[in-house]
Design a protein around this motif. Structure first.
Motif, PDB file in Angstrom:
ATOM      1  N   PHE A 173      -2.713   9.668 -26.155  1.00 22.58           N
ATOM      2  CA  PHE A 173      -3.165   8.516 -26.935  1.00 22.58           C
ATOM      3  C   PHE A 173      -4.442   8.881 -27.669  1.00 22.58           C
ATOM      4  O   PHE A 173      -5.154   9.808 -27.302  1.00 22.58           O
ATOM      5  CB  PHE A 173      -3.390   7.282 -26.040  1.00 22.58           C
ATOM      6  N   TYR A 174      -4.725   8.147 -28.724  1.00 19.91           N
ATOM      7  CA  TYR A 174      -5.975   8.341 -29.471  1.00 19.91           C
ATOM      8  C   TYR A 174      -6.315   7.031 -30.155  1.00 19.91           C
ATOM      9  O   TYR A 174      -5.627   6.013 -29.964  1.00 19.91           O
ATOM     10  CB  TYR A 174      -5.859   9.489 -30.481  1.00 19.91           C
ATOM     11  N   TYR A 175      -7.408   6.997 -30.946  1.00 26.18           N
ATOM     12  CA  TYR A 175      -7.912   5.753 -31.529  1.00 26.18           C
ATOM     13  C   TYR A 175      -7.888   5.820 -33.054  1.00 26.18           C
ATOM     14  O   TYR A 175      -8.274   6.838 -33.642  1.00 26.18           O
ATOM     15  CB  TYR A 175      -9.337   5.471 -31.039  1.00 26.18           C
ATOM     16  N   ASP A 176      -7.446   4.745 -33.668  1.00 26.18           N
ATOM     17  CA  ASP A 176      -7.466   4.640 -35.122  1.00 26.18           C
ATOM     18  C   ASP A 176      -8.906   4.561 -35.619  1.00 26.18           C
ATOM     19  O   ASP A 176      -9.708   3.737 -35.150  1.00 26.18           O
ATOM     20  CB  ASP A 176      -6.706   3.385 -35.551  1.00 26.18           C
ATOM     21  N   ALA A 177      -9.255   5.414 -36.568  1.00 16.63           N
ATOM     22  CA  ALA A 177     -10.646   5.526 -37.016  1.00 16.63           C
ATOM     23  C   ALA A 177     -11.146   4.246 -37.685  1.00 16.63           C
ATOM     24  O   ALA A 177     -12.287   3.808 -37.450  1.00 16.63           O
ATOM     25  CB  ALA A 177     -10.790   6.703 -37.973  1.00 16.63           C
ATOM     26  N   LEU A 178     -10.311   3.612 -38.539  1.00 17.02           N
ATOM     27  CA  LEU A 178     -10.749   2.414 -39.259  1.00 17.02           C
ATOM     28  C   LEU A 178     -11.003   1.258 -38.295  1.00 17.02           C
ATOM     29  O   LEU A 178     -12.035   0.575 -38.389  1.00 17.02           O
ATOM     30  CB  LEU A 178      -9.700   2.018 -40.300  1.00 17.02           C
ATOM     31  N   ILE A 179     -10.079   1.013 -37.373  1.00 16.52           N
ATOM     32  CA  ILE A 179     -10.252  -0.084 -36.422  1.00 16.52           C
ATOM     33  C   ILE A 179     -11.468   0.173 -35.528  1.00 16.52           C
ATOM     34  O   ILE A 179     -12.235  -0.747 -35.211  1.00 16.52           O
ATOM     35  CB  ILE A 179      -8.979  -0.266 -35.578  1.00 16.52           C
ATOM     36  N   THR A 180     -11.656   1.416 -35.146  1.00 13.33           N
ATOM     37  CA  THR A 180     -12.812   1.770 -34.317  1.00 13.33           C
ATOM     38  C   THR A 180     -14.119   1.493 -35.059  1.00 13.33           C
ATOM     39  O   THR A 180     -15.068   0.958 -34.493  1.00 13.33           O
ATOM     40  CB  THR A 180     -12.741   3.252 -33.902  1.00 13.33           C
ATOM     41  N   MET A 181     -14.160   1.839 -36.346  1.00 11.50           N
ATOM     42  CA  MET A 181     -15.366   1.584 -37.138  1.00 11.50           C
ATOM     43  C   MET A 181     -15.608   0.080 -37.280  1.00 11.50           C
ATOM     44  O   MET A 181     -16.747  -0.390 -37.205  1.00 11.50           O
ATOM     45  CB  MET A 181     -15.242   2.225 -38.518  1.00 11.50           C
ATOM     46  N   ILE A 182     -14.528  -0.686 -37.489  1.00 10.37           N
ATOM     47  CA  ILE A 182     -14.675  -2.143 -37.605  1.00 10.37           C
ATOM     48  C   ILE A 182     -15.260  -2.729 -36.329  1.00 10.37           C
ATOM     49  O   ILE A 182     -16.140  -3.608 -36.372  1.00 10.37           O
ATOM     50  CB  ILE A 182     -13.317  -2.788 -37.925  1.00 10.37           C
TER      51      ILE A 182
END
Length: 377
Positions: free
Chosen positions: A72-81
């Motif tokens: 698994f990993y994290y979406d960069a845009l959602i993480t920044m939001i």
């Protein structure tokens, strides 16, 4: 549901980040309400980045410590939001307590806003998980929100009940534990299911390396803010609410006594103070006490605390007459406003019953004899 566990080293790192961010943010705003508006805005902005960024960093490092049996990993845009949400919500709370008259109700409101913001940031960040999906229970969400509200309000009441070093340290502990506890309370009510995604590219960088980078960045940012904007332990300013404003150039110390204006009678002598970008003046007779703020001072009169550009030594030398007496290296007291005095072995305390902004002032051992003499004791 997938079984999961946590890397306890990253859990410990996340707690350290929360404590560091809490101390940095609460220290940056120490005395900010008495500074001119531009300096106050700068302090609040820096504190919002430190506190809000710390909330997000703690959450993200703890999430990077999550161990699942699937990739698994994290979406960069959602993480920044989610990070920007934490900073924005924290900034709103700080604006409430540092602009306008600070009351218990405003402190509770600010704590409640942060209390809502922490779980909002958490669940937005969780929605960015790729290749698996978090599943929540209504009870888990409700418990996380309730705990966040209660812990955040308590932390704000402690930190802003009295803006001294002790309360800042206690508020730091409260803030750090609140953020940490809310994350894992929310995680306790969360499960994970795998999402089929054939040919998914996977993360560009491993979770361990990303956790190391976020932890390092959080400490570097907090450390830089502490070095440039905090005067928590400035020699000679113990117990003060704030030092010079962040980024302000040091004011040269007064090396020689400044003679008082001989033509101006004591009753007409006025002290300068800065407010909303202007320099105003107040009669010295109305001031109950003057408190050192690094290279500056605070004037206490009635319910007000006013920011004065003079140093404590300059004020002592400029004010004519003998009404003001130095009780401590950080205090000048107008003896006409002192309503009672208490002896404490080799020290003492001057009390001000009619001054809402200041109830008492310490008298140091070296000043005790002079203060007693000036009070007629």
């Amino acid at each position: 549901m997938l079984d999961y566990s946590h890397d306890y080293l990253l859990v410990a790192a996340s707690l350290a980040i929360a404590l560091m961010a809490g101390f940095t943010g609460l220290s940056l705003t120490r005395g900010a309400s008495e500074r001119p508006v531009p300096r106050r805005k700068m302090a609040v902005a820096m504190s919002a980045v430190a506190l809000g960024g710390g909330i997000w960093s703690m959450h993200f490092v703890a999430m990077l410590g999550l161990t699942l049996p699937v990739l698994f990993y994290y979406d960069a845009l959602i993480t920044m939001i989610s990070a920007l949400l934490a900073i924005l919500i924290t900034g709103i709370a700080l604006l409430i307590v540092h602009f306008g008259r600070r009351t218990r109700g405003r402190i509770v409101l600010a704590g409640a806003i942060v209390g809502v913001g922490i779980p909002v940031m958490h669940y937005v960040g969780m929605s960015g998980i790729q290749l698996c999906r978090p599943v929540y229970t209504l009870g888990g969400v409700a418990l996380a929100l309730t705990a966040s509200m209660a812990l955040s309000i308590t932390a704000f009441l402690i930190a802003y009940g009295n803006r001294d070093a002790r309360n800042i340290i206690l508020g730091t502990l409260g803030f750090g534990l609140a953020v940490f506890a809310v994350h894992f309370i929310a995680m306790a009510g969360t499960g994970f299911v795998e999402v089929a995604a054939e040919g998914a590219p996977g993360p560009w960088i491993s979770n361990e390396a990303l956790a190391f980078g976020v932890t390092l960045a959080a400490f570097v940012i907090s450390g830089a803010f502490l070095l440039t904007g905090v005067t928590f332990a400035v020699p000679g300013a113990e117990g003060n609410e704030a030092g010079p404003a962040p980024g302000a150039q040091p004011r040269a110390a007064t090396t020689a006594p400044v003679p008082p204006p001989e033509a101006e009678p004591h009753a007409a002598f006025r002290l300068p103070y800065e407010k909303e970008g202007r320099t105003h003046f107040v009669a010295a007779d109305e001031v109950a006490a003057i408190r050192a703020e690094g290279h500056y001072t605070l004037l206490y009169l009635g319910a007000e605390k006013l920011f004065c550009p003079w140093s404590i030594s300059e004020a002592e030398n400029r004010i004519p007459g003998d009404d003001f007496v130095r009780t401590h290296r950080s205090y000048l007291v107008n003896r006409r406003h002192v309503t009672s005095f208490e002896r404490k072995k080799d020290t003492g305390i001057c009390y001000f019953d009619g001054v809402e902004s200041l109830s008492k002032v310490p008298v140091s051992r070296s000043r005790l004899a002079e203060v007693r003499d000036r009070l007629g004791l």
